[in-house]
Design a protein around this motif. Structure first.
Motif, short mmCIF file in Angstrom:
data_model
loop_
_atom_site.label_atom_id
_atom_site.label_comp_id
_atom_site.label_asym_id
_atom_site.label_seq_id
_atom_site.Cartn_x
_atom_site.Cartn_y
_atom_site.Cartn_z
N LEU A 455 12.66 31.45 55.59
CA LEU A 455 11.94 30.35 54.95
C LEU A 455 12.64 29.94 53.66
O LEU A 455 12.91 28.75 53.43
N VAL A 456 12.90 30.92 52.79
CA VAL A 456 13.55 30.62 51.51
C VAL A 456 14.92 30.01 51.74
O VAL A 456 15.32 29.08 51.04
N ASP A 457 15.64 30.51 52.74
CA ASP A 457 16.97 29.98 53.06
C ASP A 457 16.87 28.52 53.52
O ASP A 457 17.66 27.66 53.09
N HIS A 458 15.90 28.21 54.37
CA HIS A 458 15.71 26.83 54.85
C HIS A 458 15.42 25.89 53.67
O HIS A 458 15.97 24.79 53.59
N ILE A 459 14.55 26.34 52.76
CA ILE A 459 14.16 25.49 51.64
C ILE A 459 15.31 25.33 50.65
O ILE A 459 15.60 24.22 50.18
N ALA A 460 16.01 26.42 50.36
CA ALA A 460 17.11 26.35 49.40
C ALA A 460 18.24 25.47 49.88
O ALA A 460 18.87 24.75 49.09
#
Length: 470
Positions: A455-460
């Motif tokens: 999730l964090v990777d997708h958002i970043a």
């Protein structure tokens, strides 16, 4: 009624629904309503303020920072009378006004005509009635038309209350005149060659006779304006170019092309400064109205300011010492931010019939929605709140994210649908075991389970989510 088929102009209650949504969810509401309100003035709440900022940021990026030929400026709201005398505002910035002799309300005369033409009452077509329609009003009992100047006059300095005429100044009626005042300085220090544009965002003020139709006509409003300076022989080319660019910007904001049309002003109706004007009109709940205006102002503004100030407003090509100096033509794409905000809400409002309820959803573009994400702990247990806040902190540098714990998950989803939030993230008890969360997409309401690290990777990295998988 599916959302994609919703047509606001077929719903007689649509305006009431939209205004209610704006109040309920903190977009915008009447100013000073505890004291009876102030006509033509509105307050923007946290959600509306963020959405306005996103629209401004998108405009600034589209028209200024992403272009090598455009620059931004900022000029004062207070404007010297000499500037507005030269521009023609003091003599020409007027609307026709009439007054009802019975109730003494005042109206724009052309709005009376529009009221008569749109009325379904045959009696209204026989005379010009008072639109208020109060019991004391007796048919066609209006005064003769007189011209009303829309400028806000004020006073500055220590002699302001002593009747000193030199203290008189005005609140600017448009941001354009400030741009024309800085044009000579910008050409001196920037080295910019024609064609180039100067853009400005800021408040303008017009003492409207009868503010009306929610955010459509206000006395204090925000403008986004570009003055694009070019060779006179290239003016028509750039005029057409900026019409197309403005249409493209409307699409970026999320306004449906089905609700737009072009309206070219007849030569007899052009403003005193204009050689050609095209309005991009939008189908508002009250009918078609101007959303953006693109004008070929010719060399009017630079020429009149040079004549009145006795200063040099010419342009001379610095690459050609033999070139003659001249006044560039100006193409002006101009829009009112509040009106665009209103049109965007209208265009993105949808209603969908579900099994046991009607879902209201704002299908806002991700570029302008107040929040792109919202995160919810499924309960107020400390471990879930701690995990949710940890995800929120990790994602916040990369996006806008709301946080909520009040109400059931279903009610929280509906709130975010009405705000226009694209994705909702739910932290549940299983998240404590598998370090994964549920991501729900606004328009389809589909959900996927995703590891927190992903999730964090997708958002970043601004990577799209795949909702075709479970």
């Amino acid at each position: 009624m599916r959302g994609k088929d919703y047509k606001h102009f077929e719903d007689p209650n649509f305006q009431e629904k939209l205004v209610s949504l704006c109040k309920r969810r903190g977009f915008v509401f009447p100013s000073a309503d505890h004291y009876g309100g102030l006509s033509g003035s509105f307050d923007y709440g946290p959600v509306g303020t963020q959405m306005k900022k996103n629209i401004k940021d998108l405009w600034w990026k589209t028209f200024i920072t992403s272009r090598p030929d455009c620059m931004g400026v900022e000029t004062p709201i207070l404007t010297k009378p000499e500037v507005l005398q030269a521009s023609g505002h003091i003599d020409n910035f007027q609307d026709p006004m009439v007054e009802c002799k019975d109730c003494h309300h005042r109206f724009r005369a052309d709005h009376i005509q529009q009221f008569v033409e749109s009325s379904k009452n045959p009696k209204d077509r026989l005379a010009f009635p008072c639109p208020k329609g109060n019991s004391e009003c007796h048919g066609n009992n209006l005064t003769e038309i007189k011209q009303f100047n829309l400028l806000f006059q004020t006073h500055v300095g220590p002699t302001a209350h002593e009747g000193d005429p030199s203290s008189i100044t005005y609140l600017r009626p448009e941001t354009a005149q400030g741009i024309f005042q800085v044009f000579p300085k910008v050409t001196q220090f920037s080295g910019q060659r024609l064609p180039f544009g100067l853009g400005q965002m800021g408040k303008s003020f017009r003492n409207e006779i009868s503010p009306r139709d929610f955010l459509f006509r206000m006395r204090e409003f925000e403008q986004l304006e570009l003055e694009y300076f070019c060779e006179p022989q290239e003016a028509e080319q750039w005029y057409q170019y900026w019409i197309n660019e403005c249409l493209s910007f409307c699409n970026k904001v999320g306004i449906s092309p089905d609700h737009l049309k072009l309206q070219h002003t007849d030569s007899a109706d052009l403003a005193h400064y204009s050689k050609a004007t095209c309005d991009i009109q939008f189908l508002f709940p009250q009918g078609w109205g101007e959303l953006l205006g693109i004008a070929n102002r010719g060399d009017y503004d630079l020429r009149v300011h040079a004549e009145h100030s006795k200063k040099d407003f010419y342009y001379k090509n610095p690459d050609n010492p033999e070139a003659e100096k001249f006044y560039p033509y100006v193409i002006e794409p101009s829009l009112g931010l509040d009106r665009l905000f209103y049109a965007t809400l209208v265009s993105c409002y949808h209603e969908e019939k579900l099994e046991d309820e009607t879902r209201v959803v704002l299908k806002l573009s991700e570029d302008i929605s107040p929040f792109k994400f919202a995160i919810f702990p499924i309960s107020k247990k400390d471990p879930l709140i701690d995990m949710s806040m940890d995800i929120w902190k990790k994602c916040l540098p990369y996006t806008t994210m709301d946080y909520g714990v009040a109400g059931s998950i279903g009610k929280r989803y509906r709130k975010q649908d009405e705000i226009g939030t694209k994705y909702c993230i739910t932290v549940d008890f299983a998240s404590l075991e598998d370090n994964a969360v549920t991501v729900r997409e606004r328009d389809s309401m589909k959900q996927i389970r995703l590891p927190i690290t992903s999730l964090v990777d997708h958002i970043a990295l601004n990577k799209p989510f795949d909702f075709t998988t479970k």
